[in-house]
Design a protein around this motif. Structure first.
Motif, PDB file in Angstrom:
ATOM      1  N   CYS A 263       5.754 -55.975  64.462  1.00  0.00           N
ATOM      2  CA  CYS A 263       5.473 -57.161  65.943  1.00  0.00           C
ATOM      3  C   CYS A 263       6.124 -57.296  67.144  1.00  0.00           C
ATOM      4  O   CYS A 263       5.968 -57.070  67.998  1.00  0.00           O
ATOM      5  CB  CYS A 263       4.274 -57.146  66.216  1.00  0.00           C
ATOM      6  N   CYS A 264       7.111 -58.216  66.110  1.00  0.00           N
ATOM      7  CA  CYS A 264       8.137 -59.521  66.818  1.00  0.00           C
ATOM      8  C   CYS A 264       9.629 -58.318  67.793  1.00  0.00           C
ATOM      9  O   CYS A 264       9.221 -58.492  68.922  1.00  0.00           O
ATOM     10  CB  CYS A 264       8.415 -60.273  65.758  1.00  0.00           C
TER      11      CYS A 264
ATOM     12  N   LEU B 233       8.756 -55.287  68.529  1.00  0.00           N
ATOM     13  CA  LEU B 233       7.740 -54.551  69.143  1.00  0.00           C
ATOM     14  C   LEU B 233       7.889 -55.930  71.049  1.00  0.00           C
ATOM     15  O   LEU B 233       8.124 -55.233  71.915  1.00  0.00           O
ATOM     16  CB  LEU B 233       6.192 -54.313  69.283  1.00  0.00           C
ATOM     17  N   SER B 234       6.859 -57.246  70.467  1.00  0.00           N
ATOM     18  CA  SER B 234       7.618 -57.971  71.171  1.00  0.00           C
ATOM     19  C   SER B 234       8.190 -58.380  72.668  1.00  0.00           C
ATOM     20  O   SER B 234       8.476 -58.222  73.853  1.00  0.00           O
ATOM     21  CB  SER B 234       6.904 -59.268  70.892  1.00  0.00           C
TER      22      SER B 234
ATOM     23  N   LEU C  29      -0.077 -61.779  78.158  1.00  0.00           N
ATOM     24  CA  LEU C  29       1.071 -60.007  77.386  1.00  0.00           C
ATOM     25  C   LEU C  29       0.919 -60.223  75.825  1.00  0.00           C
ATOM     26  O   LEU C  29       0.392 -59.006  74.926  1.00  0.00           O
ATOM     27  CB  LEU C  29       2.243 -59.992  77.934  1.00  0.00           C
ATOM     28  N   CYS C  30       1.024 -61.608  75.053  1.00  0.00           N
ATOM     29  CA  CYS C  30       1.097 -61.534  73.833  1.00  0.00           C
ATOM     30  C   CYS C  30      -0.425 -61.819  73.120  1.00  0.00           C
ATOM     31  O   CYS C  30      -0.636 -61.460  72.287  1.00  0.00           O
ATOM     32  CB  CYS C  30       1.878 -63.123  73.542  1.00  0.00           C
TER      33      CYS C  30
ATOM     34  N   LEU D  95      -0.559 -57.563  72.836  1.00  0.00           N
ATOM     35  CA  LEU D  95       0.466 -56.526  71.732  1.00  0.00           C
ATOM     36  C   LEU D  95      -0.405 -57.071  70.351  1.00  0.00           C
ATOM     37  O   LEU D  95      -1.186 -58.263  70.339  1.00  0.00           O
ATOM     38  CB  LEU D  95       1.916 -57.583  71.760  1.00  0.00           C
ATOM     39  N   PRO D  96       0.312 -56.686  69.881  1.00  0.00           N
ATOM     40  CA  PRO D  96      -0.626 -56.635  68.533  1.00  0.00           C
ATOM     41  C   PRO D  96       0.486 -57.545  67.643  1.00  0.00           C
ATOM     42  O   PRO D  96       1.464 -58.009  67.963  1.00  0.00           O
ATOM     43  CB  PRO D  96       0.079 -55.098  67.852  1.00  0.00           C
ATOM     44  N   GLY D  97       0.132 -58.399  66.767  1.00  0.00           N
ATOM     45  CA  GLY D  97       0.420 -58.938  66.014  1.00  0.00           C
ATOM     46  C   GLY D  97       0.273 -60.901  65.576  1.00  0.00           C
ATOM     47  O   GLY D  97      -0.936 -60.907  67.566  1.00  0.00           O
ATOM     48  N   PRO D  98       0.722 -61.973  65.132  1.00  0.00           N
ATOM     49  CA  PRO D  98      -0.197 -63.079  65.188  1.00  0.00           C
ATOM     50  C   PRO D  98       0.165 -63.289  66.826  1.00  0.00           C
ATOM     51  O   PRO D  98       1.542 -63.333  67.266  1.00  0.00           O
ATOM     52  CB  PRO D  98       0.952 -63.899  64.937  1.00  0.00           C
TER      53      PRO D  98
ATOM     54  N   VAL E   8       3.143 -66.348  67.490  1.00  0.00           N
ATOM     55  CA  VAL E   8       4.236 -65.588  66.833  1.00  0.00           C
ATOM     56  C   VAL E   8       4.816 -64.948  68.164  1.00  0.00           C
ATOM     57  O   VAL E   8       6.000 -64.682  68.482  1.00  0.00           O
ATOM     58  CB  VAL E   8       4.813 -64.635  65.610  1.00  0.00           C
ATOM     59  N   ASN E   9       3.962 -64.306  69.240  1.00  0.00           N
ATOM     60  CA  ASN E   9       4.573 -63.290  69.673  1.00  0.00           C
ATOM     61  C   ASN E   9       5.222 -64.075  70.923  1.00  0.00           C
ATOM     62  O   ASN E   9       5.976 -63.408  71.490  1.00  0.00           O
ATOM     63  CB  ASN E   9       3.529 -62.106  70.367  1.00  0.00           C
TER      64      ASN E   9
ATOM     65  N   ILE F  82       8.602 -65.271  70.536  1.00  0.00           N
ATOM     66  CA  ILE F  82       9.324 -64.381  70.625  1.00  0.00           C
ATOM     67  C   ILE F  82       9.956 -63.603  72.375  1.00  0.00           C
ATOM     68  O   ILE F  82      10.499 -63.619  72.423  1.00  0.00           O
ATOM     69  CB  ILE F  82       8.678 -63.000  69.871  1.00  0.00           C
ATOM     70  N   VAL F  83       8.585 -64.060  72.803  1.00  0.00           N
ATOM     71  CA  VAL F  83       8.522 -63.323  74.145  1.00  0.00           C
ATOM     72  C   VAL F  83       9.070 -64.837  75.141  1.00  0.00           C
ATOM     73  O   VAL F  83      10.473 -64.256  75.704  1.00  0.00           O
ATOM     74  CB  VAL F  83       7.709 -63.460  75.075  1.00  0.00           C
TER      75      VAL F  83
END
Lengths: 173, 148
Positions: A87-88, A90-91, B20-21, B24-27, B30-31, B34-35
Motif C-alpha cells: 500500500c505504501c 501504491l500511495s 487521499l490517505c 487509499l488502502p493501508g494504514p 503510514v500513507n 509516504i505522501v
C-alpha cells in the motif's frame, strides 16, 4: 506452505483492500488467524488488539504482534512489511496523480460508494472483538459503557482502558 | 505538527492529503508519511518519514510482545487484558457508530452497510470476494444517485 510465507501473502493481499485503514480488515485478519489457521484463540486476538490500542504508535502494529505470536521475530517483521510495502508503493504513485482528479464526478462516486462498506467493516471489527472479549455480561457492559462514554464525552480512551484494567484486576470480568 | 509547527503544508493541503490517505488502502498514518515525504524529497523523503514514524513504536510493540509471551498467562495480567480488551472493543464500536452517523439519511448507503456487516461479522464470509462483489455495486449506486 511455510507459516512465514502464509503470513506474507495473507497480509500482502489484505494490504491492498485495507480501505480506511487496518481496522477495516481486522474481521478478515481474525477469520484467517483464529478460524482458518488456529494460530491464536479468540481471546488472545482481542487481548493483542487491546495491547496494540494501548501502546503508542499506529494501530497497524497489531499486525506486528500477531506476526510475533505466530512466528517470533521473523514473523513480526514479515507481517509488518507485508502490511506496509504494497500500500505504501501504491500511495507513493497515486499521490502524484490524485490532485488532478479533485472534484471529478467518478472520484466522488468512488468515495461515496466505498464509505458505507468501510463503516460496515469497522462496525464488524467492534462486533468480532466484543465476542472475543466476552466472558459474560460484565464484559459486554464494559464494552457498551466504553462506547457510550467515547461517543458522548471527550474523555481520553486511555482513562477508560485504565478503568477497565482495574475492573479486570478486581475479578469482575 | 506538519501544519502549525513546521508549516510544511497548508491546512488545505493537509485536508487533501488526509482524504487521499483515508481513501487509499493501508494504514492511514503510514500513507500520510509516504505522501508527505514524497512531496519533499521523493522516494528518500518517503522512506525517511516512514522509518521515523515506525521505528520507536515498533521497538515498543516488540517489547510488549516479549512481555506478553512471558507474563500474559499470569492470572492478574490475563484479567487486566480481558478488561482492556472489552473496553477496546467498545472504543472501535464507537468509532464505527461515529463514522456511520453521516450516512444516516441515505438509504442506499445503509443497505450496503447492512449487507456488508452481515456478510463479514455474522456470516464470517471471506473479505476479498465480498468486497469484489459489493464495492463495484456500491460505487455504481452512488454514481447513479449523483446523476439524478
Amino acid at each position: 506452505m511455510s507459516t512465514l510465507a502464509t503470513l506474507a501473502w495473507r497480509f500482502t493481499l489484505l494490504s491492498f483492500v485495507a480501505v480506511g485503514g487496518v481496522t477495516s480488515v481486522l474481521p478478515e485478519v481474525h477469520r484467517v488467524v483464529v478460524d482458518v489457521h488456529h494460530w491464536l484463540t479468540d481471546a488472545q486476538f482481542t487481548q493483542l488488539f487491546a495491547i496494540s490500542q494501548a501502546a503508542p504508535g499506529p494501530n497497524m502494529l497489531l499486525v506486528t504482534l500477531i506476526g510475533w505470536q505466530v512466528a517470533g521475530l521473523p514473523g513480526a517483521l514479515v507481517a509488518t512489511a507485508a502490511m506496509c510495502a504494497p500500500c505504501c508503493t501504491l500511495s507513493y504513485f497515486v499521490a502524484r496523480v490524485w490532485q488532478r482528479f479533485r472534484g471529478a464526478p467518478w472520484r466522488r462516486a468512488v468515495e461515496a460508494g466505498v464509505a458505507p462498506i468501510t463503516v460496515a467493516l469497522v462496525l464488524a471489527t467492534g462486533w468480532v472483538l466484543m465476542k472475543g472479549a466476552t466472558t459474560g455480561w460484565p464484559a459486554y457492559a464494559i464494552s457498551i459503557v466504553t462506547a457510550g462514554l467515547v461517543l458522548s464525552t471527550r474523555i481520553n480512551p486511555l482513562w477508560l482502558f485504565a478503568a477497565a484494567a482495574l475492573l479486570g484486576l478486581s475479578g469482575v470480568v | 505538527m506538519l501544519v502549525e509547527e513546521r508549516r510544511w503544508l497548508t491546512p488545505q493541503e493537509f485536508t487533501d492529503v488526509f482524504s487521499l490517505c483515508n481513501f487509499l488502502p493501508g494504514p492511514n498514518v503510514v500513507n500520510v508519511s509516504i505522501v508527505v515525504g514524497a512531496r519533499f524529497q521523493g522516494v528518500r523523503g518517503s522512506l525517511v518519514a516512514f522509518a521515523g514514524l515506525l521505528t520507536l513504536p515498533l521497538i515498543a510493540i516488540l517489547t510488549l510482545a516479549v512481555l506478553y509471551d512471558r507474563f500474559g498467562q499470569l492470572p492478574g495480567i490475563d484479567a487486566v487484558l480481558r478488561g482492556v480488551g472489552a473496553a477496546a472493543a467498545g472504543l472501535i464500536s464507537a468509532t464505527g457508530i461515529r463514522m456511520a452517523a453521516p450516512l444516516a439519511g441515505m438509504p442506499r448507503a445503509l443497505v450496503f452497510l447492512l449487507i456488508t456487516f452481515v456478510a463479514i461479522a455474522i456470516l464470517r464470509w471471506p473479505l476479498i470476494p465480498v468486497l469484489l462483489a459489493l464495492a463495484p455495486l456500491s460505487v455504481l449506486a452512488a454514481a447513479w444517485a449523483q446523476r439524478r
